[in-house]
Design a protein around this motif. Structure first.
Motif, short mmCIF file in Angstrom:
data_model
loop_
_atom_site.label_atom_id
_atom_site.label_comp_id
_atom_site.label_asym_id
_atom_site.label_seq_id
_atom_site.Cartn_x
_atom_site.Cartn_y
_atom_site.Cartn_z
N LEU A 141 0.35 5.94 -5.59
CA LEU A 141 0.02 4.62 -5.07
C LEU A 141 1.03 4.22 -3.99
CD1 LEU A 141 -1.67 2.05 -5.09
CD2 LEU A 141 -0.22 1.19 -6.94
N GLY A 142 2.30 4.54 -4.19
CA GLY A 142 3.31 4.24 -3.17
C GLY A 142 2.98 4.93 -1.86
N LYS A 143 2.54 6.18 -1.92
CA LYS A 143 2.17 6.90 -0.71
C LYS A 143 0.94 6.26 -0.06
CE LYS A 143 4.03 11.38 -2.21
NZ LYS A 143 3.70 12.78 -2.59
N HIS A 144 0.01 5.81 -0.91
CA HIS A 144 -1.20 5.17 -0.38
C HIS A 144 -0.85 3.85 0.31
CE1 HIS A 144 -5.46 4.48 0.01
NE2 HIS A 144 -5.43 3.38 -0.73
N ILE A 145 0.02 3.06 -0.29
CA ILE A 145 0.45 1.81 0.32
C ILE A 145 1.14 2.07 1.65
CG2 ILE A 145 1.99 -0.19 0.08
CD1 ILE A 145 1.50 -0.06 -2.94
N ALA A 146 1.95 3.15 1.70
CA ALA A 146 2.70 3.47 2.92
C ALA A 146 1.77 3.78 4.09
CB ALA A 146 3.63 4.64 2.66
N LYS A 147 0.56 4.21 3.81
CA LYS A 147 -0.41 4.49 4.88
C LYS A 147 -1.02 3.22 5.46
CE LYS A 147 -1.72 9.00 2.95
NZ LYS A 147 -2.83 9.80 2.34
N GLU A 148 -0.77 2.09 4.81
CA GLU A 148 -1.28 0.78 5.23
C GLU A 148 -2.79 0.82 5.50
OE1 GLU A 148 1.59 -1.80 7.49
OE2 GLU A 148 2.32 0.17 8.15
N PRO A 149 -3.57 1.13 4.44
CA PRO A 149 -5.01 1.25 4.64
C PRO A 149 -5.73 -0.09 4.84
CG PRO A 149 -4.47 1.43 2.32
CD PRO A 149 -3.16 1.39 3.06
N PHE A 150 -5.07 -1.19 4.48
CA PHE A 150 -5.68 -2.51 4.59
C PHE A 150 -4.76 -3.47 5.34
CE2 PHE A 150 -7.00 -0.83 0.34
CZ PHE A 150 -8.32 -0.52 0.67
N GLN A 151 -5.33 -4.60 5.74
CA GLN A 151 -4.54 -5.68 6.32
C GLN A 151 -4.36 -6.76 5.24
OE1 GLN A 151 -7.78 -4.99 8.18
NE2 GLN A 151 -6.59 -3.14 8.63
#
Length: 213
Positions: free
Chosen positions: A52-62
């Motif tokens: 999840l940390g890696k997913h957040i780091a990709k900034e998929p949402f605003q």
């Protein structure tokens, strides 16, 4: 009780450690709840998985703050079983206009795909409900919310109850008396929900979260 409940009495209820619910969307009545065991999210105990940390780091949402409060409430109520009826939605909308209720929104381009809303008093944030229409949207909302509460000087994040989803992120249950003691301290302090920027640096959001495998 519905006709007697006002935004002012709602705030007094929160300050006394109770919160409102209804039996369902179509039930006009509202009742107060004071759980024997209270759910809280320790702001220094929030944790996420490495994935999840890696997913957040990709900034998929605003991430946005308070641009679509009523739509967030509607999203939270858009489920088969809900405690949010019309009178409750109207009350929180009034609290939002008065500056006491806030929404953290998750957007995918121009589409609202998740969010969480709650009430603030002193240094306490009373989390009411959240929704997610995309994978991990609600977890990302909570990560940004916890960061915002830390930056804003909050000391209590009340989740009312705990669920497996919240417990996986660090939420715990505490006895009613312990909750009331934490609430009393928080009400005597000051905090600011709007102190953090809408989209803080992503590393600031994830660096203080305990990451698990």
């Amino acid at each position: 009780m519905t006709t007697m409940l006002t935004p002012e009495t709602l705030l007094r209820g929160y300050a006394a450690g109770i919160f409102p619910m209804s039996e369902g969307r179509d039930d006009p009545e509202i009742f107060w709840v004071d759980p024997r065991e209270r759910g809280v999210m320790p702001l220094d105990g929030f944790h996420i998985s490495r994935s999840l940390g890696k997913h957040i780091a990709k900034e998929p949402f605003q991430i946005r703050i308070n641009t679509a409060f009523d739509a967030v409430v509607e999203g939270c109520a858009d489920r088969d079983e809900t405690w949010i009826n019309g009178p409750i939605a109207t009350l929180y909308s009034a609290l939002h206009r008065a500056g006491y209720a806030h929404a953290l929104e998750v957007w995918e381009d121009k589409t609202l795909v998740g969010g969480v809303y709650g009430v603030t008093l002193g240094a306490a944030f009373f989390g009411e409900s959240m929704f997610s229409w995309r994978t991990n949207a609600s977890k990302i909302a909570l990560a940004y919310l916890v960061h915002r509460l830390r930056v804003g000087g909050f000391t209590l994040f009340d989740t009312q109850f705990v669920t497996p989803h919240l417990m996986s992120l660090g939420a715990v249950e505490i006895p009613r008396a312990m909750y009331h003691a934490q609430l009393a301290r928080a009400l005597g302090q000051e905090a600011d929900f709007t102190r953090a920027p809408e989209m803080p640096p992503v590393q600031d959001v994830i660096q203080r979260s305990t990451q698990t495998s």
